[in-house]
Design a protein around this motif. Structure first.
Motif, PDB file in Angstrom:
ATOM      1  N   ASP A  29      -8.110   2.836  37.085  1.00 45.11           N
ATOM      2  CA  ASP A  29      -8.127   3.230  38.632  1.00 45.11           C
ATOM      3  C   ASP A  29      -9.550   3.745  38.540  1.00 45.11           C
ATOM      4  OD1 ASP A  29      -7.885   5.677  37.339  1.00 45.11           O
ATOM      5  OD2 ASP A  29      -5.868   6.025  38.020  1.00 45.11           O
ATOM      6  N   PRO A  30      -9.596   4.143  39.679  1.00 49.20           N
ATOM      7  CA  PRO A  30     -11.168   4.792  40.110  1.00 49.20           C
ATOM      8  C   PRO A  30     -11.508   6.076  39.172  1.00 49.20           C
ATOM      9  CG  PRO A  30     -10.133   4.497  42.168  1.00 49.20           C
ATOM     10  CD  PRO A  30      -9.182   4.266  41.088  1.00 49.20           C
ATOM     11  N   THR A  31     -10.491   6.651  38.624  1.00 49.31           N
ATOM     12  CA  THR A  31     -10.662   7.820  37.617  1.00 49.31           C
ATOM     13  C   THR A  31     -10.886   7.252  36.283  1.00 49.31           C
ATOM     14  OG1 THR A  31      -8.331   8.074  37.117  1.00 49.31           O
ATOM     15  CG2 THR A  31      -9.212   9.173  39.099  1.00 49.31           C
ATOM     16  N   GLY A  32     -10.759   5.935  35.893  1.00 47.81           N
ATOM     17  CA  GLY A  32     -10.705   5.509  34.512  1.00 47.81           C
ATOM     18  C   GLY A  32      -9.367   5.423  33.697  1.00 47.81           C
ATOM     19  N   GLN A  33      -8.413   5.764  34.407  1.00 48.06           N
ATOM     20  CA  GLN A  33      -7.116   5.759  33.770  1.00 48.06           C
ATOM     21  C   GLN A  33      -6.670   4.310  33.728  1.00 48.06           C
ATOM     22  OE1 GLN A  33      -4.119   8.348  35.339  1.00 48.06           O
ATOM     23  NE2 GLN A  33      -2.287   7.060  34.512  1.00 48.06           N
ATOM     24  N   SER A  44      -7.524  -4.673  40.951  1.00 47.89           N
ATOM     25  CA  SER A  44      -8.725  -4.281  40.424  1.00 47.89           C
ATOM     26  C   SER A  44      -9.186  -5.157  39.314  1.00 47.89           C
ATOM     27  CB  SER A  44      -8.312  -3.045  39.454  1.00 47.89           C
ATOM     28  OG  SER A  44      -7.824  -2.042  40.604  1.00 47.89           O
ATOM     29  N   ARG A  45     -10.449  -4.649  38.941  1.00 46.94           N
ATOM     30  CA  ARG A  45     -11.132  -5.717  37.841  1.00 46.94           C
ATOM     31  C   ARG A  45     -10.305  -5.473  36.599  1.00 46.94           C
ATOM     32  NH1 ARG A  45     -16.363  -7.592  36.972  1.00 46.94           N
ATOM     33  NH2 ARG A  45     -16.918  -7.864  34.702  1.00 46.94           N
ATOM     34  N   TRP A  65     -14.224  -0.907  28.022  1.00 47.08           N
ATOM     35  CA  TRP A  65     -14.679  -0.154  28.796  1.00 47.08           C
ATOM     36  C   TRP A  65     -15.927  -1.011  29.555  1.00 47.08           C
ATOM     37  CZ3 TRP A  65     -10.973   3.227  29.561  1.00 47.08           C
ATOM     38  CH2 TRP A  65     -10.516   3.508  28.505  1.00 47.08           C
ATOM     39  N   LYS A  69     -16.006  -1.882  33.560  1.00 47.47           N
ATOM     40  CA  LYS A  69     -16.971  -1.188  34.150  1.00 47.47           C
ATOM     41  C   LYS A  69     -16.680   0.205  34.695  1.00 47.47           C
ATOM     42  CE  LYS A  69     -19.467  -5.389  35.860  1.00 47.47           C
ATOM     43  NZ  LYS A  69     -20.396  -5.289  34.634  1.00 47.47           N
ATOM     44  N   VAL A  70     -16.149   0.798  33.610  1.00 46.55           N
ATOM     45  CA  VAL A  70     -15.838   2.332  33.590  1.00 46.55           C
ATOM     46  C   VAL A  70     -16.384   3.209  32.501  1.00 46.55           C
ATOM     47  CG1 VAL A  70     -13.744   1.950  35.229  1.00 46.55           C
ATOM     48  CG2 VAL A  70     -13.502   2.176  32.832  1.00 46.55           C
ATOM     49  N   LYS A  74     -12.383   7.711  28.623  1.00 49.77           N
ATOM     50  CA  LYS A  74     -11.409   8.295  29.429  1.00 49.77           C
ATOM     51  C   LYS A  74     -10.071   8.275  28.883  1.00 49.77           C
ATOM     52  CE  LYS A  74     -13.853   9.311  33.277  1.00 49.77           C
ATOM     53  NZ  LYS A  74     -13.885  10.456  34.018  1.00 49.77           N
TER      54      LYS A  74
END
Length: 201
Positions: A29-33, A44-45, A65, A69-70, A74
């Motif tokens: 998710d956007p937070t890297g979870q 999502s990717r 990672w 691309k995060v 995390k």
């Protein structure tokens, strides 16, 4: 009809190329979870990894990672393994729900044993609750083995009962070949991710 080749993906842990269905897709998710995408349809990717402890641990310390691309760090290997294992655990319970809807199941020690005595089918699949009493567990396992029906010791009595809309159950027999195979595969992957052996056959 010619069978279309299955898509091939590269494991971000061991770097081996395998059919997509042999691996688990991971998204973030956007937070890297991280989120295990067992159906492979989240927008999502995604990145792929073999469903076993070694590959997940290696991926979590390296290429996962970059593929997602995060930023790295995390989520640690323990958290990722736990998330993937929980995903397969939920899948087993969902598959039992499918067996309930189709009516292709028998539950309860007495009914399961009776069905195995009458006309066992090697494409069926059994579950014996991990918290069933010792005597009951041993008795039902012996009956599965005598009938040559594959089984595993997994889930709790409460989980088995809830999935089938029943009171707690010590034993369940799934009588649908497709659902049986999917449950067996999901449990195999669950134990591989946790690096544990599962009781079966």
């Amino acid at each position: 009809m010619t069978r279309r080749p299955s898509p091939v993906r590269t494991c971000t842990g061991c770097s081996e190329r395998k059919e997509k269905g042999e691996m688990v897709r991971i998204v973030a998710d956007p937070t890297g979870q991280v989120i295990p995408d067992l159906k492979g349809n989240l927008p999502s990717r995604g990145a792929y990894v073999c469903p076993d402890r070694g590959c997940i641990d290696k991926a979590a310390r390296g290429r996962l990672w970059a593929s997602l691309k995060v930023p790295a760090g995390k989520e640690g290997p323990d958290r990722i393994r736990s998330a993937v294992a929980q995903g397969y655990h939920r899948r087993v319970l969902s598959l039992l729900g499918q067996a309930k809807k189709s009516g292709r199941f028998v539950s309860g020690t007495t009914l399961v044993e009776g069905e195995l005595r009458r006309r066992p089918d090697k494409e069926w699949f059994g579950l014996v609750a991990a918290d069933a009493s010792g005597d009951i567990s041993e008795k039902v396992q012996k009956r599965f083995m005598a009938a040559s029906v594959p089984f595993r010791v997994a889930m709790s009595k409460m989980e088995l009962g809830d999935a089938l809309g029943k009171s707690p159950r010590s034993a369940v027999l799934v009588k649908d070949a497709g659902i049986s195979a999917a449950i067996d595969e999901s449990l195999d992957r669950y134990y591989r991710v946790l690096n544990q052996g599962g009781s079966d056959k």
